[in-house]
Write a protein that holds these residues in place. Sequence first.
Motif, mmCIF file in Angstrom:
data_model
loop_
_atom_site.group_PDB
_atom_site.id
_atom_site.type_symbol
_atom_site.label_atom_id
_atom_site.label_comp_id
_atom_site.label_asym_id
_atom_site.label_seq_id
_atom_site.Cartn_x
_atom_site.Cartn_y
_atom_site.Cartn_z
ATOM 1 N N GLU A 1 -27.150 31.518 -45.223
ATOM 2 C CA GLU A 1 -26.259 32.368 -46.000
ATOM 3 C C GLU A 1 -26.955 33.683 -46.378
ATOM 4 N N SER B 1 -28.271 36.497 -49.143
ATOM 5 C CA SER B 1 -29.147 36.298 -50.286
ATOM 6 C C SER B 1 -28.384 35.752 -51.495
ATOM 7 N N ASN B 2 -28.909 34.670 -52.070
ATOM 8 C CA ASN B 2 -28.378 34.020 -53.278
ATOM 9 C C ASN B 2 -27.034 33.322 -53.078
ATOM 10 N N ALA B 3 -26.543 33.246 -51.853
ATOM 11 C CA ALA B 3 -25.284 32.547 -51.591
ATOM 12 C C ALA B 3 -25.567 31.090 -51.222
ATOM 13 N N ARG B 4 -24.554 30.263 -51.434
ATOM 14 C CA ARG B 4 -24.718 28.834 -51.182
ATOM 15 C C ARG B 4 -23.384 28.227 -50.760
ATOM 16 N N ASP C 1 -26.832 19.783 -55.826
ATOM 17 C CA ASP C 1 -28.224 20.222 -55.863
ATOM 18 C C ASP C 1 -29.200 19.106 -55.483
ATOM 19 N N PHE D 1 -32.191 24.279 -57.725
ATOM 20 C CA PHE D 1 -31.349 25.187 -58.502
ATOM 21 C C PHE D 1 -31.178 24.756 -59.957
ATOM 22 N N THR E 1 -28.205 27.451 -47.753
ATOM 23 C CA THR E 1 -28.556 28.554 -48.647
ATOM 24 C C THR E 1 -29.134 29.688 -47.810
ATOM 25 N N ASP E 2 -29.745 30.659 -48.480
ATOM 26 C CA ASP E 2 -30.387 31.751 -47.743
ATOM 27 C C ASP E 2 -31.745 31.343 -47.174
ATOM 28 N N SER E 3 -32.157 30.090 -47.448
ATOM 29 C CA SER E 3 -33.470 29.653 -46.962
ATOM 30 C C SER E 3 -33.449 28.356 -46.166
ATOM 31 N N THR F 1 -20.596 29.865 -53.102
ATOM 32 C CA THR F 1 -20.750 31.123 -53.838
ATOM 33 C C THR F 1 -20.823 32.275 -52.845
#
Length: 633
Positions: free
Chosen positions: A337, A339-342, A361, A366, A383-385, A474
């Motif tokens: 995703e 940055s900061n999206a999930r 989670d 988180f 996520t972004d990672s 998100t």
Amino acid sequence: MAMAPSISSWGRWPFLAGSGPLTLVTAHVRSACSSSLPCAAAPAQAATYSPAFSPTLALQRFNMFISSLLLGSLMIGSGDNVVINEFSYDSTSTDVREFVELYNPTAAAIDISGWELFARGTTTSNKIFAIPASTSIAAGGFYVLGSALVPNVDQVVGVSNIWQNSQECITLKDAKDGNIVDTLVYEGNRGFPAAFIGLQEGECIWGNGFSDDASHTSWSRVRDGHDTDNNGLDFMRRPATPGKTNNLPTSSYVDLFDRRTVESALPDMGASFVVPHVIDPTKVSTSNPNAITASPQGKNAAVSWDPTGSGNFAMVLRDAGSNVTVEAYVYFDANLEASNAREVWSLGVQGTCGSFYNFPDPSGAFGDHSNGLTGVALTFEVTDSHAVLYLVDHNDGGRIAGTKHKPKTDRVVLGKINLKPTDTGWHRLRLEVQGNTASAYFGGTYGSTTTGQKLGGKLLMPSAGDVYIGYRETVTDNTKTRPFTFDHLSVFPGASGDVSSFGTVKSTTKGTPRVGTNSAPVLGNASFQVTGGGLVPGPNPSLFFLGVPAATPLNLAMFGGQTGSFLYIALTPLVMLVAVSDANGDAALPLPLPNDKALKGFALSVQILDTDSALTTALKFGNSDGLTFKIGG
């Protein structure tokens, strides 16, 4: 010139007579004969094949067409006193549909005159409702307290905001000594204040419950009167049924969605906000945010989410019990995703979820603690990672320790699979629970427990519960999301079973024949079918051979067939049926499996010979590989 194997009528079985577009051709092939090859004894059966009883008896049993329901603990008299059976405390706008339903699980009427329904907040006592004189609940009956707008209400106790929208305790006391008859605490994720000590059963109902006016859901006992003295295990989030039974059908659920209209809601599911809808995955629509490929099953699929945003939770309206298998083709978008999206979704059994599907989670990265999942779930988090599929035991959704605002759940991650962007696409997903053991399979053959990547482990609190789906994100641009998208969904209560393949395929001029099953081979699966695909488009006849694996495959080239073409099913005992393919080259052989425990563990093998008039050989067949299915229960 070599001739095709001759067919004998010896040992004929009346198998599946009148079951649809199928023709019984033979029941017992004695041998393979030709002008140059004398009739010979049938090859010996594989030494490893040892069913619990004879294939003849088993196939005769199949002809019974028994479609029985799996038994559940639904009998009146399963409890010894009145219970709080269902309740709703928070709904859209002014909360005018709140109620508490009482249920008498005994075999005799119970006088509840003068009993009190007592509510307590985290710091103060709230409302007390006294039940009028001369009030009793009949055996197996209900009594509903709530607003006048609640269906089947027996006692109107307010207009709106009757119970708190956040954490509260509801307790039923008798008239004689004020003894607690039943009690519960909801929204345990907010912590556990001292005021609730002695007023809860187990770890409370963990998740948040909200009833949208368009869907009307409530907290309902998994079955009327079902009481393990643990609120977190006993209550499920379901469509509200005040004054009526909570019990769901105990039958299996199988849906390929192909006969349903695109954008129609699935009739056998409920949801906190939006019921899953049918989609054409290859086309953008109201419910499908972007085009993807069709699933291995093809044609339509389904998607579960709320396109307007926020979280959404859906449940299959079946009593799945504690031993259950759920399987589907699921689309995984493993691209990371922004940055900061999930994006997160869960497919769970033995439990339920809060209305908003707050982020579970599973990685703990988180610090989210308000998720309401119970039971055991496969959760996919992107996520972004990272993009990871987790198998998590959420058990009763409770906590080990924590403060009021940061409780710590006692979830246990049983395993995980790290996915890469190249894993994006459709994958078979299977989640099975037997006893206290959970097993999950990512990829592999539909119906198989020997293929795909496996996760598993022991469960802390195996219990009866629902099959559920949750999704939340998100992501700023909804057109970039990929909510839980699935096809060929199967749910089998009490299920276990296996499907495995053997042998090799020989193509026709039109395609590559393949054999499979539409669902898991389990007792009581009245929808079970052996399926054929990649066949010569019809109407065109295909031969389905059923029996046991041959110790030595029959080389069909000896009888004028293609080089490399084999019959992998032993010639005795043997059943052969003809199914006609459709215009897409698909065919199906219905084999409804009776709920007969004598069949459990029995294995049957099947292979398809597909006729193709365009072949230049004398014996005009292509062949699928062989498939063996073992019946579970």
